[in-house]
Design a protein around this motif. Sequence first.
Motif, PDB file in Angstrom:
ATOM      1  N   ARG A 117       0.721  -1.237  -0.063  1.00 33.30           N
ATOM      2  CA  ARG A 117       0.028   0.126  -0.044  1.00 33.30           C
ATOM      3  C   ARG A 117       0.757   1.145   0.086  1.00 33.30           C
ATOM      4  NH1 ARG A 117      -2.996   2.950   4.172  1.00 33.30           N
ATOM      5  NH2 ARG A 117      -4.890   3.565   3.258  1.00 33.30           N
ATOM      6  N   ALA A 118       1.918   1.006   0.970  1.00 34.31           N
ATOM      7  CA  ALA A 118       2.755   2.413   0.962  1.00 34.31           C
ATOM      8  C   ALA A 118       3.502   2.607  -0.643  1.00 34.31           C
ATOM      9  CB  ALA A 118       3.743   2.284   1.986  1.00 34.31           C
ATOM     10  N   ALA A 119       3.877   1.387  -1.181  1.00 32.98           N
ATOM     11  CA  ALA A 119       4.717   1.422  -2.242  1.00 32.98           C
ATOM     12  C   ALA A 119       3.837   2.092  -3.378  1.00 32.98           C
ATOM     13  CB  ALA A 119       5.161   0.042  -2.720  1.00 32.98           C
ATOM     14  N   VAL A 120       2.366   1.772  -3.565  1.00 33.27           N
ATOM     15  CA  VAL A 120       1.448   2.459  -4.428  1.00 33.27           C
ATOM     16  C   VAL A 120       1.391   3.735  -4.133  1.00 33.27           C
ATOM     17  CG1 VAL A 120      -0.835   2.376  -5.245  1.00 33.27           C
ATOM     18  CG2 VAL A 120       0.298   0.297  -4.870  1.00 33.27           C
ATOM     19  N   ALA A 121       1.233   4.208  -2.937  1.00 32.81           N
ATOM     20  CA  ALA A 121       1.168   5.658  -2.628  1.00 32.81           C
ATOM     21  C   ALA A 121       2.271   6.262  -3.336  1.00 32.81           C
ATOM     22  CB  ALA A 121       0.964   5.715  -1.267  1.00 32.81           C
ATOM     23  N   MET A 122       3.508   5.584  -2.971  1.00 30.22           N
ATOM     24  CA  MET A 122       5.042   6.297  -3.332  1.00 30.22           C
ATOM     25  C   MET A 122       4.869   6.482  -4.839  1.00 30.22           C
ATOM     26  SD  MET A 122       8.836   5.459  -2.134  1.00 30.22           S
ATOM     27  CE  MET A 122       8.285   6.000  -0.484  1.00 30.22           C
ATOM     28  N   LEU A 123       4.457   5.665  -5.706  1.00 25.13           N
ATOM     29  CA  LEU A 123       4.391   5.459  -7.021  1.00 25.13           C
ATOM     30  C   LEU A 123       3.549   6.613  -7.578  1.00 25.13           C
ATOM     31  CD1 LEU A 123       4.417   1.847  -7.882  1.00 25.13           C
ATOM     32  CD2 LEU A 123       6.322   3.499  -8.496  1.00 25.13           C
ATOM     33  N   LEU A 124       2.343   6.906  -6.794  1.00 25.37           N
ATOM     34  CA  LEU A 124       1.410   7.685  -7.390  1.00 25.37           C
ATOM     35  C   LEU A 124       1.815   9.076  -7.070  1.00 25.37           C
ATOM     36  CD1 LEU A 124      -1.887   5.780  -6.137  1.00 25.37           C
ATOM     37  CD2 LEU A 124      -1.161   6.331  -8.446  1.00 25.37           C
ATOM     38  N   LEU A 125       2.395   9.405  -5.864  1.00 27.71           N
ATOM     39  CA  LEU A 125       3.128  10.666  -5.589  1.00 27.71           C
ATOM     40  C   LEU A 125       4.313  11.202  -6.373  1.00 27.71           C
ATOM     41  CD1 LEU A 125       2.886  11.140  -1.703  1.00 27.71           C
ATOM     42  CD2 LEU A 125       1.529  12.312  -3.589  1.00 27.71           C
ATOM     43  N   ALA A 126       4.992  10.139  -6.999  1.00 25.26           N
ATOM     44  CA  ALA A 126       6.306  10.375  -7.630  1.00 25.26           C
ATOM     45  C   ALA A 126       5.881  11.305  -8.940  1.00 25.26           C
ATOM     46  CB  ALA A 126       6.879   9.259  -8.034  1.00 25.26           C
ATOM     47  N   LYS A 127       6.945  12.063  -9.463  1.00 27.49           N
ATOM     48  CA  LYS A 127       7.120  12.815 -10.501  1.00 27.49           C
ATOM     49  C   LYS A 127       7.630  12.015 -11.513  1.00 27.49           C
ATOM     50  CE  LYS A 127       8.054  17.129  -7.910  1.00 27.49           C
ATOM     51  NZ  LYS A 127       9.182  18.313  -7.924  1.00 27.49           N
ATOM     52  N   LYS A 128       8.418  10.971 -11.328  1.00 28.16           N
ATOM     53  CA  LYS A 128       8.989  10.237 -12.587  1.00 28.16           C
ATOM     54  C   LYS A 128       8.868   8.905 -12.078  1.00 28.16           C
ATOM     55  CE  LYS A 128      11.740  10.413 -16.663  1.00 28.16           C
ATOM     56  NZ  LYS A 128      10.631  10.365 -17.701  1.00 28.16           N
ATOM     57  N   PRO A 129       8.033   8.062 -12.070  1.00 31.56           N
ATOM     58  CA  PRO A 129       8.250   6.699 -11.506  1.00 31.56           C
ATOM     59  C   PRO A 129       8.546   5.592 -12.515  1.00 31.56           C
ATOM     60  CG  PRO A 129       5.853   7.300 -11.736  1.00 31.56           C
ATOM     61  CD  PRO A 129       6.565   8.337 -11.994  1.00 31.56           C
TER      62      PRO A 129
ATOM     63  N   ILE B  84       2.565  -4.230 -16.624  1.00 34.32           N
ATOM     64  CA  ILE B  84       1.615  -3.417 -17.446  1.00 34.32           C
ATOM     65  C   ILE B  84       0.504  -2.685 -16.686  1.00 34.32           C
ATOM     66  CG2 ILE B  84       0.375  -2.939 -19.736  1.00 34.32           C
ATOM     67  CD1 ILE B  84       2.269  -5.424 -20.617  1.00 34.32           C
ATOM     68  N   LYS B  85      -0.174  -3.409 -16.169  1.00 35.30           N
ATOM     69  CA  LYS B  85      -1.603  -2.784 -15.611  1.00 35.30           C
ATOM     70  C   LYS B  85      -1.163  -1.773 -14.413  1.00 35.30           C
ATOM     71  CE  LYS B  85      -4.865  -6.639 -16.368  1.00 35.30           C
ATOM     72  NZ  LYS B  85      -5.467  -7.574 -15.721  1.00 35.30           N
ATOM     73  N   LEU B  86       0.081  -2.310 -13.736  1.00 36.31           N
ATOM     74  CA  LEU B  86       0.311  -1.570 -12.502  1.00 36.31           C
ATOM     75  C   LEU B  86       1.125  -0.238 -13.009  1.00 36.31           C
ATOM     76  CD1 LEU B  86       0.881  -0.979  -9.466  1.00 36.31           C
ATOM     77  CD2 LEU B  86       2.870  -2.068  -9.751  1.00 36.31           C
ATOM     78  N   ALA B  87       1.789  -0.071 -14.157  1.00 33.89           N
ATOM     79  CA  ALA B  87       2.278   0.845 -14.824  1.00 33.89           C
ATOM     80  C   ALA B  87       1.316   1.919 -15.173  1.00 33.89           C
ATOM     81  CB  ALA B  87       3.160   0.523 -16.049  1.00 33.89           C
ATOM     82  N   ASP B  88       0.071   1.211 -15.754  1.00 37.44           N
ATOM     83  CA  ASP B  88      -1.098   2.060 -16.421  1.00 37.44           C
ATOM     84  C   ASP B  88      -1.813   2.779 -15.249  1.00 37.44           C
ATOM     85  OD1 ASP B  88      -2.794   3.017 -18.387  1.00 37.44           O
ATOM     86  OD2 ASP B  88      -4.214   1.698 -17.525  1.00 37.44           O
ATOM     87  N   PHE B  89      -2.043   2.064 -14.188  1.00 35.59           N
ATOM     88  CA  PHE B  89      -2.577   2.611 -12.851  1.00 35.59           C
ATOM     89  C   PHE B  89      -1.783   3.641 -12.453  1.00 35.59           C
ATOM     90  CE2 PHE B  89      -5.380  -1.009 -13.005  1.00 35.59           C
ATOM     91  CZ  PHE B  89      -6.617  -0.414 -13.238  1.00 35.59           C
TER      92      PHE B  89
END
Length: 259
Positions: free
Chosen positions: A60-72, A89-94
């Motif tokens: 959950r924390a990892a997803v939050a970090m990816l969503l907040l990132a400027k360039k993940p 591919i799905k995770l990259a898209d979301f």
Amino acid sequence: MADIPQNHPRYESLVTRDLIVDGVKNGITAIHGLTAHGRGEAFDYLIGEKTIEMAVCAQRAAVAMLLLAKKPVISVNGNTAALVPEGIIKLADFTQSEIEVNLFHRTETRVHRIVNHLKSKGAHDVLGQYGDAKIDLSHGRGIVDKNGIFSADVVLVPLEDGDRCQTLVGMDKKVISIDLNPLSRTSNSSTISIIDNVLRAIPNMIEFAKVMKSNNNHSLQDVIDSYNNREALSSAIYEIGENLKSHAIENNIPWNHFK
């Protein structure tokens, strides 16, 4: 893939092994990936072949970090490409992340095959073919894309990759790893260490991303701030101990003998 009877007690494990074997046959996975997978499978057995509570917190924390990132960026190696291509591919898209192929045993042929494999599964843009930047590593993983890993602020590294994790953290990047070994350099170097099987972790992260992508930045940051990576590693080690104890008791092996 071999014809494995579904009633075999290790059916899922054997199917997973066959995916790696097929990856080797198709030139996607290096033969060394078989050893890496076996090491991970051993730790999965020790942890009980389940996703522990702290691994869910890490996901959950990892997803939050990816969503907040400027360039993940999500890094992909041969094992990851063989095991969870659609999930990546799905995770990259979301999470609006780039996908980059990055290999220890790098050949241009393998990179090309993995890129094409990911595209055949639905990926649009996959980085890593040109290797137009370098990070401070003396092997193939040091060759990166200047618009990908080189300039990323957050990098997801599925599967063990200790020296690269240390190097990326040294470049002030946040690193999320998925590694079943809580004692590895990968797990102990990462910003967020997901101690789980990639086959369970990626689908879980996709489900989190579906919900969390609409969260505001403040709530996402709260998720990250409430997470403690040292506690996550400690919890995984404790879980291994408890699982070993449970198996010993179940098989009438005196647990006190091990103290």
